[in-house]
Design an enzyme around this catalytic site. Structure first.
Site, PDB file in Angstrom:
ATOM      1  N   ASN A  81      42.791 -65.504 -54.352  1.00  0.00           N
ATOM      2  CA  ASN A  81      44.015 -65.360 -53.574  1.00  0.00           C
ATOM      3  C   ASN A  81      45.007 -66.461 -53.954  1.00  0.00           C
ATOM      4  O   ASN A  81      44.941 -67.025 -55.043  1.00  0.00           O
ATOM      5  CB  ASN A  81      43.707 -65.333 -52.071  1.00  0.00           C
ATOM      6  CG  ASN A  81      44.579 -64.332 -51.329  1.00  0.00           C
ATOM      7  OD1 ASN A  81      45.795 -64.441 -51.344  1.00  0.00           O
ATOM      8  ND2 ASN A  81      43.954 -63.372 -50.684  1.00  0.00           N
ATOM      9  N   ARG A  82      45.929 -66.791 -53.045  1.00  0.00           N
ATOM     10  CA  ARG A  82      47.068 -67.635 -53.394  1.00  0.00           C
ATOM     11  C   ARG A  82      46.930 -69.070 -52.886  1.00  0.00           C
ATOM     12  O   ARG A  82      46.362 -69.295 -51.817  1.00  0.00           O
ATOM     13  CB  ARG A  82      48.361 -67.027 -52.844  1.00  0.00           C
ATOM     14  CG  ARG A  82      48.790 -65.767 -53.592  1.00  0.00           C
ATOM     15  CD  ARG A  82      49.800 -64.970 -52.800  1.00  0.00           C
ATOM     16  NE  ARG A  82      50.342 -63.864 -53.581  1.00  0.00           N
ATOM     17  CZ  ARG A  82      49.711 -62.702 -53.765  1.00  0.00           C
ATOM     18  NH1 ARG A  82      48.523 -62.489 -53.229  1.00  0.00           N
ATOM     19  NH2 ARG A  82      50.290 -61.750 -54.487  1.00  0.00           N
ATOM     20  N   HIS A 107      44.510 -66.417 -57.921  1.00  0.00           N
ATOM     21  CA  HIS A 107      43.218 -66.014 -58.505  1.00  0.00           C
ATOM     22  C   HIS A 107      42.734 -66.928 -59.640  1.00  0.00           C
ATOM     23  O   HIS A 107      42.203 -66.460 -60.646  1.00  0.00           O
ATOM     24  CB  HIS A 107      43.287 -64.576 -58.991  1.00  0.00           C
ATOM     25  CG  HIS A 107      43.349 -63.552 -57.900  1.00  0.00           C
ATOM     26  ND1 HIS A 107      42.896 -63.784 -56.620  1.00  0.00           N
ATOM     27  CD2 HIS A 107      43.819 -62.268 -57.907  1.00  0.00           C
ATOM     28  CE1 HIS A 107      43.074 -62.699 -55.887  1.00  0.00           C
ATOM     29  NE2 HIS A 107      43.635 -61.774 -56.629  1.00  0.00           N
ATOM     30  N   HIS A 176      36.434 -58.791 -57.054  1.00  0.00           N
ATOM     31  CA  HIS A 176      37.686 -58.036 -56.930  1.00  0.00           C
ATOM     32  C   HIS A 176      37.504 -56.581 -57.373  1.00  0.00           C
ATOM     33  O   HIS A 176      38.357 -56.034 -58.084  1.00  0.00           O
ATOM     34  CB  HIS A 176      38.780 -58.722 -57.757  1.00  0.00           C
ATOM     35  CG  HIS A 176      40.173 -58.509 -57.254  1.00  0.00           C
ATOM     36  ND1 HIS A 176      40.744 -57.258 -57.175  1.00  0.00           N
ATOM     37  CD2 HIS A 176      41.114 -59.374 -56.809  1.00  0.00           C
ATOM     38  CE1 HIS A 176      41.985 -57.363 -56.723  1.00  0.00           C
ATOM     39  NE2 HIS A 176      42.229 -58.651 -56.475  1.00  0.00           N
ATOM     40  N   SER A 177      36.432 -55.943 -56.935  1.00  0.00           N
ATOM     41  CA  SER A 177      36.230 -54.541 -57.282  1.00  0.00           C
ATOM     42  C   SER A 177      37.210 -53.644 -56.545  1.00  0.00           C
ATOM     43  O   SER A 177      37.551 -53.875 -55.383  1.00  0.00           O
ATOM     44  CB  SER A 177      34.797 -54.110 -56.957  1.00  0.00           C
ATOM     45  OG  SER A 177      33.885 -54.663 -57.870  1.00  0.00           O
ATOM     46  N   TYR A 178      37.658 -52.605 -57.257  1.00  0.00           N
ATOM     47  CA  TYR A 178      38.537 -51.567 -56.708  1.00  0.00           C
ATOM     48  C   TYR A 178      37.687 -50.320 -56.478  1.00  0.00           C
ATOM     49  O   TYR A 178      37.128 -49.757 -57.423  1.00  0.00           O
ATOM     50  CB  TYR A 178      39.644 -51.215 -57.692  1.00  0.00           C
ATOM     51  CG  TYR A 178      40.743 -52.237 -57.845  1.00  0.00           C
ATOM     52  CD1 TYR A 178      42.055 -51.916 -57.503  1.00  0.00           C
ATOM     53  CD2 TYR A 178      40.491 -53.501 -58.373  1.00  0.00           C
ATOM     54  CE1 TYR A 178      43.092 -52.832 -57.669  1.00  0.00           C
ATOM     55  CE2 TYR A 178      41.518 -54.421 -58.542  1.00  0.00           C
ATOM     56  CZ  TYR A 178      42.814 -54.078 -58.193  1.00  0.00           C
ATOM     57  OH  TYR A 178      43.824 -54.997 -58.361  1.00  0.00           O
ATOM     58  N   ASP A 242      47.769 -55.699 -47.963  1.00  0.00           N
ATOM     59  CA  ASP A 242      47.362 -56.814 -48.816  1.00  0.00           C
ATOM     60  C   ASP A 242      47.246 -58.018 -47.892  1.00  0.00           C
ATOM     61  O   ASP A 242      48.034 -58.958 -47.944  1.00  0.00           O
ATOM     62  CB  ASP A 242      48.381 -57.065 -49.928  1.00  0.00           C
ATOM     63  CG  ASP A 242      47.872 -58.032 -50.994  1.00  0.00           C
ATOM     64  OD1 ASP A 242      46.679 -58.422 -50.918  1.00  0.00           O
ATOM     65  OD2 ASP A 242      48.652 -58.401 -51.884  1.00  0.00           O
ATOM     66  N   GLN A 280      39.949 -59.719 -47.592  1.00  0.00           N
ATOM     67  CA  GLN A 280      41.272 -59.232 -47.966  1.00  0.00           C
ATOM     68  C   GLN A 280      41.192 -57.728 -48.184  1.00  0.00           C
ATOM     69  O   GLN A 280      40.470 -57.244 -49.061  1.00  0.00           O
ATOM     70  CB  GLN A 280      41.747 -59.914 -49.256  1.00  0.00           C
ATOM     71  CG  GLN A 280      43.193 -59.639 -49.631  1.00  0.00           C
ATOM     72  CD  GLN A 280      44.160 -60.602 -48.964  1.00  0.00           C
ATOM     73  OE1 GLN A 280      43.753 -61.555 -48.296  1.00  0.00           O
ATOM     74  NE2 GLN A 280      45.454 -60.363 -49.158  1.00  0.00           N
ATOM     75  N   GLU A 312      37.881 -57.935 -50.366  1.00  0.00           N
ATOM     76  CA  GLU A 312      37.520 -59.183 -51.035  1.00  0.00           C
ATOM     77  C   GLU A 312      37.093 -60.209 -49.980  1.00  0.00           C
ATOM     78  O   GLU A 312      37.932 -60.799 -49.304  1.00  0.00           O
ATOM     79  CB  GLU A 312      38.713 -59.707 -51.830  1.00  0.00           C
ATOM     80  CG  GLU A 312      39.312 -58.697 -52.786  1.00  0.00           C
ATOM     81  CD  GLU A 312      40.755 -59.008 -53.117  1.00  0.00           C
ATOM     82  OE1 GLU A 312      41.046 -60.167 -53.497  1.00  0.00           O
ATOM     83  OE2 GLU A 312      41.607 -58.108 -52.979  1.00  0.00           O
TER      84      GLU A 312
END
Length: 357
Positions: A81-82, A107, A176-178, A242, A280, A312
């Site tokens: 993340n940020r 990331h 970070h799987s979609y 998000d 997330q 996440e």
């Protein structure tokens, strides 16, 4: 019974990239690769016994090296993340990080953990990937030794992230799987048919640049209230996601229920458990929009906006700047341990209970 198979998946900078696949008698299988410690495929039977791959990704190493800007399946670190302003202070010292999303850090930076080839070893049914992130890499202090341990049992993928450091540093790892439980290639039309529950009564408030303000917002009475099952298509008619959800039961010993997602047309579901305080929810808002060139993935599939969801597990984003958040600072002598499990199956009833958003 689960069988573990080791294969080659091309090379990266002259080194072999390893692929490991667990296969079970049910037809369930999981593949991971050493590049980026990435989850490359998860194949799951539906209620009719048809098997589909339910995670986005690529068929070869070139796809991951050259096209994986969305971090498909990747291990993300040192800090997921940020981090606002791409800098932080520890004990009065300021550390400047790579600015790779506007003025902020995302990331792990320009060459994060998703862009290196991890060492691998097999221990029984486990695959252990390891990586040494050296002092100063992407601006972070300390030599960080990190392991990602993958294991598959009973149609469940277990992941454990472990790290130690030689200096105080920031660590917040995630996968970070979609996911698209209809099948990786079926896009937004089927994503909208998913029904989601998240065990959280608060989210972290953020600025327009997705940097937390430090405030926690109650989800009650908002489109972010996913404490009872809701259909994503109903929610996403007005809202995309998000956002970091604050797991309500974090603090209880062991693994806590985080989320359940169902896809009623196929009958597939996924349940997520973790020892982390946050998760997330991301609905692929930055994949190419309709009309733009698609991101070409497995089997030549075109991945587009809202074609998948991510969950996440993590500590809260930008925690290094917010003393009221659980700290992401790891000290020498401490061990960072992040556990998460993804259980897959088929619903026994035709339709889950759904609250209309």
């Amino acid at each position: 019974m689960v069988h573990l198979i080791e294969q080659e998946f091309g090379t990266f900078k002259g080194e072999p990239v390893k692929k490991f696949t667990w296969k079970s008698k049910s037809g369930f299988s999981v593949s991971v690769i050493s590049y980026g410690a990435i989850v490359q495929a998860i194949e799951v039977p539906d209620k009719h016994g048809e098997i589909n791959d339910v995670v986005l990704g690529f068929d070869d190493i070139n796809g991951y090296v050259n096209r994986n800007t969305p971090y498909l399946g990747a291990t993300v670190g040192r800090c997921a993340n940020r981090i606002g302003g791409a800098s932080f202070q520890i004990d009065g010292a300021t550390y400047e990080l790579a600015k790779n999303v506007g003025i902020d850090h995302l990331h792990g930076g320009i060459v994060g953990f998703d862009k290196v080839n991890w060492k691998s070893v097999v221990d029984g049914n486990q695959v252990i990937f390891s990586y040494l992130s050296k002092d100063g890499e992407e601006g972070y202090p300390g030599d960080l030794v990190t392991s990602v341990i993958y294991e598959v049992k009973d149609d469940t993928l277990y992941v454990e992230f472990v790290a130690t450091t030689t200096k105080k540093t920031v660590v917040n790892l995630t996968n970070h799987s979609y996911f698209n439980l209809a099948g990786h290639e079926l896009g937004a039309a089927e994503l909208y048919n998913h029904v989601i529950t998240i065990n959280a009564d608060k989210i972290t408030e953020t600025t327009s640049e997705s940097i937390p303000t430090g405030k926690l917002l109650n989800v009650g009475g908002t489109p972010y209230d996913l404490r009872v099952p809701k259909r994503l298509g109903d929610l996403m008619a007005t809202t995309s996601y998000d956002d970091n959800y604050c797991v309500s039961t974090h603090g209880n010993e062991g693994m806590n229920f985080v989320s359940r997602v169902e896809h009623p047309p196929s009958g597939r579901y996924m349940e997520l458990y973790s020892n982390q305080p946050g998760v997330q929810l991301y609905t692929s808002n930055f994949l190419p929009a309709p009309g733009d060139a698609a991101l070409v993935g497995k089997g030549g599939s075109g991945y587009r906006l809202h074609g998948a969801f991510c969950l996440e597990t993590q500590k809260y984003p930008d925690a290094v700047h917010h003393p009221n958040f659980l700290t992401t600072i790891l000290k020498p002598g401490e061990v960072y341990r992040h556990r998460v499990s993804y259980a897959f199956g088929v619903v026994e009833t035709e339709k889950p209970a759904v609250v209309v958003a």
